[in-house]
Design a protein around this motif. Structure first.
Motif, mmCIF file in Angstrom:
data_model
loop_
_atom_site.group_PDB
_atom_site.id
_atom_site.type_symbol
_atom_site.label_atom_id
_atom_site.label_comp_id
_atom_site.label_asym_id
_atom_site.label_seq_id
_atom_site.Cartn_x
_atom_site.Cartn_y
_atom_site.Cartn_z
ATOM 1 N N TYR A 149 0.807 -1.226 0.000
ATOM 2 C CA TYR A 149 0.000 0.000 0.000
ATOM 3 C C TYR A 149 0.840 1.277 0.000
ATOM 4 N N ARG A 150 1.918 1.266 0.734
ATOM 5 C CA ARG A 150 2.736 2.482 0.873
ATOM 6 C C ARG A 150 3.578 2.723 -0.377
ATOM 7 N N GLU A 151 4.030 3.970 -0.530
ATOM 8 C CA GLU A 151 4.847 4.352 -1.681
ATOM 9 C C GLU A 151 6.097 3.488 -1.808
ATOM 10 N N ASN A 152 6.629 3.050 -0.669
ATOM 11 C CA ASN A 152 7.835 2.220 -0.680
ATOM 12 C C ASN A 152 7.527 0.722 -0.808
ATOM 13 N N GLY A 153 6.277 0.382 -1.028
ATOM 14 C CA GLY A 153 5.885 -1.018 -1.199
ATOM 15 C C GLY A 153 5.542 -1.744 0.090
ATOM 16 N N LYS A 154 5.611 -1.041 1.208
ATOM 17 C CA LYS A 154 5.329 -1.650 2.510
ATOM 18 C C LYS A 154 3.832 -1.927 2.668
ATOM 19 N N ASP A 155 3.512 -3.034 3.324
ATOM 20 C CA ASP A 155 2.122 -3.372 3.631
ATOM 21 C C ASP A 155 1.604 -2.487 4.759
ATOM 22 N N ALA A 156 0.286 -2.306 4.790
ATOM 23 C CA ALA A 156 -0.357 -1.520 5.843
ATOM 24 C C ALA A 156 -1.595 -2.263 6.336
ATOM 25 N N VAL A 157 -2.035 -1.904 7.533
ATOM 26 C CA VAL A 157 -3.211 -2.524 8.147
ATOM 27 C C VAL A 157 -4.314 -1.479 8.249
ATOM 28 N N LEU A 158 -5.496 -1.845 7.787
ATOM 29 C CA LEU A 158 -6.686 -1.010 7.935
ATOM 30 C C LEU A 158 -7.300 -1.336 9.291
ATOM 31 N N MET A 159 -7.501 -0.297 10.120
ATOM 32 C CA MET A 159 -8.055 -0.471 11.459
ATOM 33 C C MET A 159 -9.354 0.321 11.553
ATOM 34 N N GLY A 160 -10.292 -0.172 12.352
ATOM 35 C CA GLY A 160 -11.541 0.557 12.545
ATOM 36 C C GLY A 160 -12.138 0.285 13.912
ATOM 37 N N ILE A 161 -12.915 1.250 14.385
ATOM 38 C CA ILE A 161 -13.672 1.090 15.622
ATOM 39 C C ILE A 161 -15.061 1.682 15.398
ATOM 40 N N LEU A 162 -16.062 0.971 15.867
ATOM 41 C CA LEU A 162 -17.446 1.426 15.769
ATOM 42 C C LEU A 162 -17.843 2.137 17.060
ATOM 43 N N LYS A 163 -18.796 3.031 16.946
ATOM 44 C CA LYS A 163 -19.209 3.825 18.102
ATOM 45 C C LYS A 163 -19.589 2.939 19.288
ATOM 46 N N HIS A 164 -20.356 1.885 19.051
ATOM 47 C CA HIS A 164 -20.810 1.047 20.168
ATOM 48 C C HIS A 164 -19.666 0.219 20.782
ATOM 49 N N GLU A 165 -18.532 0.156 20.105
ATOM 50 C CA GLU A 165 -17.372 -0.559 20.646
ATOM 51 C C GLU A 165 -16.465 0.333 21.503
ATOM 52 N N CYS A 166 -16.700 1.637 21.435
ATOM 53 C CA CYS A 166 -15.803 2.589 22.087
ATOM 54 C C CYS A 166 -16.042 2.630 23.599
ATOM 55 N N GLN A 167 -14.977 2.384 24.343
ATOM 56 C CA GLN A 167 -15.039 2.367 25.806
ATOM 57 C C GLN A 167 -14.850 3.753 26.413
ATOM 58 N N PHE A 168 -14.597 4.766 25.592
ATOM 59 C CA PHE A 168 -14.282 6.093 26.108
ATOM 60 C C PHE A 168 -15.435 7.082 26.005
ATOM 61 N N LEU A 169 -16.620 6.616 25.624
ATOM 62 C CA LEU A 169 -17.788 7.499 25.551
ATOM 63 C C LEU A 169 -18.590 7.378 26.853
ATOM 64 N N GLY A 170 -19.299 8.451 27.150
ATOM 65 C CA GLY A 170 -20.123 8.436 28.352
ATOM 66 C C GLY A 170 -19.324 8.731 29.599
ATOM 67 N N ASP A 171 -19.885 8.331 30.730
ATOM 68 C CA ASP A 171 -19.276 8.568 32.052
ATOM 69 C C ASP A 171 -19.159 10.036 32.306
#
Length: 157
Positions: free
Chosen positions: A135-157
């Motif tokens: 994926y990268r310009e230098n040919g290096k692989d990359a990882v696609l990461m994602g988080i969904l709103k309902h998975e987020c532990q930092f909301l609320g409180d």
């Protein structure tokens, strides 16, 4: 610049606190992030950037970009200090994405061998969603990461 933002004036009171979050009003933080990631800014469309300041010095920043209302936003983050992260900072980062921008998900891409980033992302609740081969310009692989709103532990409180 040595970590300070040109043209950024911080009060003495603010400089004595740790982990302050500031808005990037003139793209200085955006440019600093991209410079440290060895990237230009030409790939950025509309974006919003925040900076992390500790003891009066810029130690990191987060670019919110490729925002799709009600859907998602992408993060590009750079830090120069391991102490940039606090629960307060994380709550702000996620609240901005999920509550202010109204997104269902946050996405990011990191190099496959950037173990500190991968470890932190997983600790925050991001899931690896795919391998982007050469994926990268230098040919290096990359990882696609994602988080969904309902998975987020930092909301609320």
């Amino acid at each position: 610049m040595n970590g300070m933002i040109r043209g950024f004036v911080m009060s003495r009171e603010a400089a004595s606190y740790n982990n302050i979050i500031i808005a990037d009003k003139n793209d200085e933080i955006t440019k600093w992030i991209c410079r440290n990631l060895k990237s230009g800014t030409d790939w950025l469309g509309p974006h919003f950037t925040i900076g992390f300041v500790r003891n009066g010095r810029l130690i990191g920043g987060l670019i919110y970009h490729d925002y799709r209302p009600g859907c998602d936003v992408w993060w590009t983050i750079y830090t120069a200090d391991k102490k940039w992260c606090s629960k307060k900072v994380l709550k702000f980062m996620f609240a901005l994405a999920f509550e202010h921008f109204g997104c269902r998900r946050v996405s990011m891409i990191t190099d496959v061998d950037n173990y500190p980033c991968l470890k932190l992302a997983q600790k925050l609740g991001f899931k690896a969603e795919g391998l982007l081969r050469q994926y990268r310009e230098n040919g290096k692989d990359a990882v696609l990461m994602g988080i969904l709103k309902h998975e987020c532990q930092f909301l609320g409180d």
